[in-house]
Design a protein around this motif. Structure first.
Motif, mmCIF file in Angstrom:
data_model
loop_
_atom_site.group_PDB
_atom_site.id
_atom_site.type_symbol
_atom_site.label_atom_id
_atom_site.label_comp_id
_atom_site.label_asym_id
_atom_site.label_seq_id
_atom_site.Cartn_x
_atom_site.Cartn_y
_atom_site.Cartn_z
ATOM 1 N N ALA B 18 0.883 -1.130 0.035
ATOM 2 C CA ALA B 18 0.137 0.040 -0.110
ATOM 3 C C ALA B 18 0.670 1.397 -0.034
ATOM 4 O O ALA B 18 0.555 2.238 -0.733
ATOM 5 N N VAL B 19 1.785 1.167 0.806
ATOM 6 C CA VAL B 19 2.889 2.401 0.903
ATOM 7 C C VAL B 19 3.555 2.762 -0.478
ATOM 8 O O VAL B 19 3.888 3.679 -1.017
ATOM 9 N N LYS B 21 2.649 2.253 -3.372
ATOM 10 C CA LYS B 21 1.817 2.972 -4.261
ATOM 11 C C LYS B 21 2.189 4.493 -4.310
ATOM 12 O O LYS B 21 2.419 5.387 -5.331
ATOM 13 N N VAL B 22 2.125 4.971 -2.860
ATOM 14 C CA VAL B 22 2.436 6.457 -3.009
ATOM 15 C C VAL B 22 4.018 6.862 -3.107
ATOM 16 O O VAL B 22 4.323 7.536 -4.047
ATOM 17 N N MET B 25 4.614 6.903 -7.000
ATOM 18 C CA MET B 25 4.053 8.427 -7.411
ATOM 19 C C MET B 25 5.158 9.338 -7.188
ATOM 20 O O MET B 25 5.106 10.416 -7.953
ATOM 21 N N TYR B 30 5.314 9.995 -14.492
ATOM 22 C CA TYR B 30 3.838 9.578 -14.331
ATOM 23 C C TYR B 30 3.310 8.092 -14.737
ATOM 24 O O TYR B 30 2.743 7.306 -14.007
ATOM 25 N N TRP B 31 3.697 7.787 -15.884
ATOM 26 C CA TRP B 31 3.170 6.775 -16.585
ATOM 27 C C TRP B 31 3.831 5.517 -16.176
ATOM 28 O O TRP B 31 3.261 4.337 -16.072
ATOM 29 N N ALA B 33 4.676 5.424 -12.938
ATOM 30 C CA ALA B 33 4.278 5.333 -11.700
ATOM 31 C C ALA B 33 2.731 4.370 -11.972
ATOM 32 O O ALA B 33 2.565 3.696 -11.153
ATOM 33 N N VAL B 34 2.162 4.809 -12.861
ATOM 34 C CA VAL B 34 0.707 4.119 -13.144
ATOM 35 C C VAL B 34 0.989 2.674 -13.152
ATOM 36 O O VAL B 34 0.357 1.864 -12.494
ATOM 37 N N ILE B 37 2.222 1.270 -9.990
ATOM 38 C CA ILE B 37 1.009 1.265 -8.946
ATOM 39 C C ILE B 37 0.032 0.162 -9.242
ATOM 40 O O ILE B 37 -0.288 -0.684 -8.422
ATOM 41 N N MET B 38 -0.261 -0.134 -10.500
ATOM 42 C CA MET B 38 -1.210 -1.088 -10.971
ATOM 43 C C MET B 38 -0.726 -2.489 -10.787
ATOM 44 O O MET B 38 -1.501 -3.467 -10.349
ATOM 45 N N ALA B 41 -0.959 -3.040 -7.004
ATOM 46 C CA ALA B 41 -2.531 -3.319 -6.747
ATOM 47 C C ALA B 41 -2.827 -4.823 -7.199
ATOM 48 O O ALA B 41 -3.530 -5.675 -6.523
ATOM 49 N N ALA B 42 -2.237 -5.219 -8.298
ATOM 50 C CA ALA B 42 -2.545 -6.705 -8.668
ATOM 51 C C ALA B 42 -1.797 -7.634 -7.785
ATOM 52 O O ALA B 42 -2.477 -8.926 -7.499
ATOM 53 N N LYS B 44 -1.112 -7.058 -4.500
ATOM 54 C CA LYS B 44 -2.269 -7.190 -3.116
ATOM 55 C C LYS B 44 -3.249 -8.149 -3.371
ATOM 56 O O LYS B 44 -3.504 -8.835 -2.618
ATOM 57 N N THR B 45 -3.893 -7.823 -4.570
ATOM 58 C CA THR B 45 -5.015 -8.792 -4.737
ATOM 59 C C THR B 45 -4.876 -10.242 -4.838
ATOM 60 O O THR B 45 -5.665 -10.645 -4.388
#
Lengths: 813, 85
Positions: B18-19, B21-22, B25, B30-31, B33-34, B37-38, B41-42, B44-45
C-alpha cells in the motif's frame, strides 16, 4: 398442512410460501404469460397506430412509452422468465435432483421478478413511463431530456429484475454443477439442461454489466449525477455498457429455446441428436463469442474504424458455430422419423424462423450494409425473427411439458390450429417489415408507399395475437376435461423428467436416480433416512419446502425502491424509502435466522467444482458478479476520463492521506476477519467475538474517515445544491422537504462520489453481516460450523480488494 | 488453514505494498508510476484472494470463474476505451 409443512395446492398460502422448484416453475410460467398478454396488447396498440401514417390512436408520447414498454416487458418480463419457468420445473428433474440447491433463493428470485414487474406497471401511473426504446439510449434515458417521473421507477424496476436474475444465476450454477445424479457427467447432461447451464454462465457476466449500467443511470436519476450527459462520451458509455450486456442477452433469451428445440427434435424423430458433442462445443463457443461482438450494435456511432472492423470479423465468426448447430438439427430431422405433434410443429417452425432471422442478421454485421439498414424496419424484422423464433420454440416447450406439469393431455387438433394461425400471423406481421425495410423505425409517420405493408403487418399481428386464444382455450379444456397423461406420454422421450409421475411428487422420485451403469436406474433410499439419502448431518430431518421470507424481502424491497427512485418528489416517496429500507433489513435478518434445511447429495459436487460447499461456491459466484459490477464502474471511470483527457482530469480529493489511512484501516480489517475464522476453527469464542467486533469497529472507522472527507469536500463544490450537501454530511433536515438530492457539479464529482459511494454501501452491507455474526457468536454460534464466518469473510476481503483499486485511481493518479 | 503468523506476514506485505503506491508516485514519472501502482495493486489482490480468501486451496475452477469475471471487465474497459482513441 399436507406435504411436509407445505399447504395443499388448493390453498393460496401454499403459493405464497412455497420454495419447491415445481411450484416456483409454475409461478414463473403463469406470471410470464401475464406479461406476454400485457406486452402483446401494447404491440397491438403499436400496430393499430401504424395502420396509417401520423397520429391515429396514440399521441407521440404514448407511442414512445408503448414501444419502450413493449420491448422491455417482452424481453425481460416475458421471454426469459418463461424459459426459466421451464428451467425451474425441468432442470432438477433432468439431472435427478430433488430441488434446486437454494430453494429459498429460488422463491426470492421469483418474488423479486414479480414485484419488479409490478413496479414497472406502476410507472405508467406516475405521470408517464420511460420513453427511450428498450435500449434506453442516453441521453433520452435521463430526466433532463425525458422528464416523465415514471421513467425513474422503470430504472428501479429493472434493477430489481437484475437482482432477481443474479440470485437465480447463482442458484442454477450451483445446482447444475453440484446436484447431478450419481454417475451423470457434465457431458451427458440433457441438451435443455446444457442450454440452461450456458445461459446462466452468460447471465452471470452480462446481467452484472447491466446492473452496473442501471446503478449509474439510477444515480443520474436520483442524485442528478452527470455520467450519461457528459459531452465527452456519456452517450457512448451507455451504449458500451448496455450492449456488453445486450448482445449476450440475445443468446440468453435464445439458448433455452434452442435447448427445447434440441430436446423435442430428439423426442419426435426418435433419433439421438446427430453431432451431439459438436453441438455442445459449438454452444460453448457461442457463449464465449457472445461477449466479443457487442460493438456491431454501435457501427453508426463515432467509435473508430479499427474496432468496427474487428467487431465485423468477430460477428461473422459467431455465425459459424450456429451454422453447425442448425445443420446438426436439420440432419437429425432427415435421419429420423418425424412425428408431427404440436410441440414438434412449433419447434420446427422456430427453426425455420430462426434461419431467416439469422441470415438477415448477417447483413447487419457488415459495417457498410449496417449503415443502410440500422435505422430501418429491417432491424425490427430481423430482431423479431430471432427473438420470437425463440418464443415459438418455448411455446412448443409449453405443449411438450404440459402433460408433465399438469398430468393432463392437451387437444392435438387445437394445438395444430394454434400453430397454423400463429405461423401465418407471425410471417404476415414480420415479413411485411422486411418488405418495408426502407421505412425508418421508432416513429409513426412514414411514406404512404409503405401503408400496404404496414396494414399487412397489423392484420398479421392480430392473427398472431388471436392464435393465443386457441392456446388458452386448449389448456383450459385440458386442465378441466383433458385425458390423464401418464408419466411418459411421448414414445421416444429420453430424459429423466419422463421417468417419474405426471405431475411428479413433491420430492420428484421414489428412489434415488443413478447413472453409474450408464443408464438411468433408481436405487433405494437408505432406511431410516428421511432426507432423501443425503449425506449431511441432519439424517433425522426432512427437507423444508416453505418460507415466508422470500416474499417478505421482495415486498419490502419493492416498497423501498418505489420510494428511492422518486426520492424528493413527494414526502410519501421519502417515507416509502425509509420504511422499505428498514423493513428489508428486518426481513433479511428473519431470512438469516430461519432454520431452513435444504440438503445436498453426497455425490453431487464433482469436477470441476468438487470439494467446495454449496454456500461457499454460491458466494464465489456472487463475488464474480460483483467483480463485474465494480469493474464496470471502474471501466466507466477510465472511459470517461480517457475521453476527457487523462492527465487534464482534476482528482477530487486534494490529499491522498485520508485515502491511504483508509487503505490501512481496510487491510487491518481483512486481517481481523481472517483471525475470526481462525478462532472459529479453534473453538475460541472470545477470540471469535473480539475479532468480529474489531472488524466491525474498523469498518466504522473507515466510514467515519470517509464521511469526514466528504464533509470536507462537498461544501467546496460550489454548484452543489443544499440538499446534496445535507445528504452526505448527515444533516437530514433539508431532505425531508421536496427537494431531491443532486450531485450535478461535474463529471469528476460524479465519478468520485458514485464509485466510492458504491464501495461505502458495500461496507455498510458488510457491517450488517458482521454485526449479525458478532451477536450470534456471542451466543455461542459458529464454533462447530465456521462456514458463515468464512463466507462473510470472503465478501469482506472482496470489499478490501475493490478499495485496492479505488484508492490509486481516485486519490493518486 | 494457515497459522496466525502466516496471516500476519501477509498483512505486513499488504501494508508495504500500500505504501509502495505513494512511493511510486513520488519517485517515478507519471506513466511509470501508473504501471508500478497497478502492478502493486495486482500483487495485493493476488495475496488477498490467494491466501485470505484461500483461493489456492479451492478447486482450480473457482479461480477460473474469478479470472473469467476479471477478463470480462478488462475486455469491456480496454475495448471501450480503445474505441474512442
Amino acid at each position: 398442512m399436507s406435504e411436509h409443512g407445505l399447504p395443499p395446492k388448493s390453498s393460496i398460502k401454499r403459493w405464497l410460501v412455497t420454495t419447491n422448484h415445481k411450484d416456483i416453475g409454475i409461478l414463473y410460467i403463469l406470471t410470464s404469460l401475464f406479461f406476454l398478454i400485457f406486452g402483446g396488447t401494447l404491440a397491438l396498440l403499436i400496430r393499430l397506430q401504424l395502420w396509417t401514417s401520423g397520429e391515429f390512436i396514440l399521441s407521440g408520447s404514448a407511442f414512445g412509452q408503448a414501444v419502450t414498454a413493449h420491448g422491455l416487458v417482452m424481453v425481460f418480463f416475458f421471454l426469459s422468465p418463461f424459459a426459466f419457468g421451464f428451467a425451474n420445473y425441468i432442470v432438477p428433474l433432468q439431472i435427478g435432483a430433488d430441488d434446486l440447491a437454494f430453494p429459498r433463493l429460488n422463491a426470492l428470485s421469483y418474488w423479486l421478478y414479480l414485484f419488479a414487474g409490478l413496479l414497472f406497471l406502476i410507472s405508467f401511473f406516475q405521470g408517464g413511463s420511460l420513453e427511450a426504446g428498450w435500449t434506453m439510449y442516453a441521453p433520452l434515458n435521463l430526466p433532463t431530456y425525458m422528464p416523465n417521473p415514471g421513467a425513474s421507477t422503470v430504472v428501479g424496476a429493472l434493477l430489481m429484475f437484475v437482482a432477481s436474475v443474479t440470485v437465480s444465476t447463482i442458484n442454477f450454477v450451483v445446482t447444475i454443477h453440484q446436484m447431478k445424479a450419481d454417475g451423470l457427467s457434465l457431458w451427458n447432461l440433457p441438451m435443455f439442461t446444457w442450454s440452461i447451464l450456458l445461459t446462466v454462465w452468460m447471465m452471470l457476466i452480462a446481467f452484472a454489466a447491466l446492473g452496473a449500467a442501471l446503478l449509474i443511470l439510477g444515480a443520474d436519476h436520483v442524485l442528478d449525477t452527470v455520467y450519461f450527459t457528459e459531452v465527452e462520451g456519456g452517450s457512448l458509455l451507455w451504449a458500451h455498457l448496455f450492449w456488453f450486456f445486450g448482445h449476450p442477452e440475445v443468446y440468453i433469451v435464445f439458448f433455452p429455446a434452442l435447448g427445447v428445440m434440441l430436446e423435442t427434435f430428439q423426442t419426435f424423430t426418435g433419433r439421438r441428436l446427430i453431432g451431439r458433442k459438436w453441438v455442445i462445443l459449438a454452444m460453448i463457443l457461442v457463449t464465449l463469442q457472445s461477449f466479443l461482438v457487442w460493438m456491431h450494435h454501435m457501427f453508426l456511432t463515432t467509435i473508430n474504424l479499427e474496432i468496427k472492423t474487428l467487431m465485423m470479423a468477430m460477428t461473422i465468426g459467431i455465425s459459424l458455430p450456429f451454422d453447425l448447430i442448425v445443420f446438426a438439427m436439420i440432419y437429425t430431422l432427415i435421419k429420423g422419423r418425424i412425428r408431427w405433434t404440436t410441440p414438434f410443429l412449433f419447434n420446427f417452425g422456430a427453426l425455420v424462423l430462426f434461419i431467416i432471422g439469422g441470415i438477415t442478421g448477417v447483413f447487419l454485421g457488415a459495417i457498410v450494409l449496417d449503415y443502410e439498414f440500422r435505422g430501418t424496419y429491417w432491424v425490427v424484422a430481423h430482431f423479431h425473427y430471432v427473438m420470437v423464433a425463440g418464443g415459438t420454440a418455448l411455446f412448443g416447450g409449453l405443449y411438450y411439458w404440459w402433460p408433465k406439469i399438469t398430468g393432463k393431455m392437451y387437444d392435438e387438433y387445437l394445438g395444430k390450429m394454434h400453430f397454423g394461425a400463429y405461423f401465418v400471423g407471425f410471417n404476415l406481421l414480420y415479413f411485411a417489415m422486411f418488405m418495408s425495410w426502407e421505412m425508418p423505425r421508432r416513429v409513426f409517420t412514414y411514406h404512404t408507399g409503405f401503408e400496404a405493408y404496414n396494414q399487412m403487418a397489423t392484420i398479421g399481428g392480430f392473427i398472431l395475437g388471436a392464435s393465443f386464444l386457441i392456446m388458452f382455450y386448449n389448456f383450459y379444456q385440458s386442465w378441466y376435461r383433458g385425458p390423464v397423461a401418464d408419466g411418459n406420454p411421448w414414445e421416444y422421450s429420453r430424459t429423466a423428467e419422463w421417468a417419474t409421475d405426471s405431475p411428479p411428487p413433491l420430492e420428484n422420485w421414489e428412489g434415488i436416480p443413478n447413472y453409474e451403469k450408464g443408464f438411468l436406474e433408481f436405487v433405494d433410499r437408505p432406511e431410516g433416512l428421511t432426507d432423501g439419502g443425503h449425506g449431511e448431518d441432519h439424517h433425522d430431518r426432512h427437507p423444508d419446502h416453505a418460507s415466508i421470507w422470500p416474499l417478505t424481502i421482495s415486498l419490502t424491497t419493492f416498497i423501498g425502491l418505489a420510494g428511492l427512485m422518486l426520492w424528493g418528489e413527494h414526502i410519501v416517496y421519502n417515507t416509502l424509502f425509509i420504511v422499505g429500507l428498514f423493513a428489508t433489513l428486518v426481513a433479511a435478518v428473519g431470512f438469516a435466522r430461519e432454520d431452513f434445511y435444504a440438503p445436498m447429495p453426497d455425490w453431487g459436487a464433482r469436477w470441476p467444482f468438487e470439494g467446495i460447499h454449496k454456500n461457499k461456491f454460491g458466494m464465489w459466484i456472487f463475488l464474480a458478479s460483483d467483480i463485474v459490477i465494480f469493474g464496470a464502474f471502474i471501466g466507466a471511470y477510465i472511459f470517461i476520463r480517457w475521453g476527457y483527457g487523462w492527465e487534464a482530469w482534476q482528482t477530487i480529493p486534494p490529499e491522498a492521506l485520508p485515502g491511504l489511512v483508509n487503505t490501512f484501516v481496510l487491510l487491518t480489517s481483512s486481517f481481523t476477519v481472517i483471525l475470526a475464522l481462525v478462532y472459529a476453527q479453534r473453538g475460541n469464542q472470545k477470540g471469535l467475538v473480539a475479532s468480529l467486533i474489531a472488524t466491525f469497529g474498523l469498518a466504522t472507522l473507515f466510514l467515519v474517515i470517509k464521511s469526514w472527507e466528504w464533509n470536507y469536500l462537498l461544501p467546496e463544490a460550489e454548484t452543489l445544491p443544499e440538499a446534496t450537501i445535507a445528504l452526505f454530511t448527515f444533516d437530514w433536515d433539508p431532505l425531508i422537504g421536496t427537494e431531491g438530492p443532486a450531485l450535478d457539479a461535474s463529471i469528476q464529482h460524479s465519478t468520485y462520489y458514485v464509485t466510492t459511494g458504491l464501495h461505502a454501501i458495500h461496507i455498510l452491507i458488510g457491517m450488517i453481516a458482521l454485526g449479525y455474526l458478532a451477536i450470534r457468536a456471542y451466543h455461542g454460534a459458529y464454533l462447530d460450523d465456521e462456514q458463515p464466518v468464512e463466507n462473510v469473510g470472503l465478501y469482506w476481503h472482496f470489499v478490501d480488494i475493490a478499495w485496492v483499486f479505488l484508492f490509486p485511481l481516485f486519490y493518486i493518479l | 488453514m494457515a497459522s496466525i503468523k502466516f496471516y500476519f506476514a501477509i498483512y505486513v506485505a499488504l501494508l508495504l505494498l500500500a505504501v509502495s503506491k505513494v512511493v511510486f508516485m513520488e519517485l517515478l514519472d507519471y506513466w511509470a508510476a501508473v504501471g508500478g501502482i497497478m502492478l502493486s495493486a495486482a500483487v495485493k489482490t493476488g495475496l488477498i484472494a490467494g491466501f485470505y480468501q484461500h483461493l489456492v486451496d479451492e478447486p482450480r475452477a473457482v479461480t477460473w470463474v474469478v479470472l473469467m469475471a476479471v477478463a470480462a471487465v478488462l475486455l469491456l474497459a480496454s475495448a471501450a476505451t480503445f474505441s474512442i482513441t
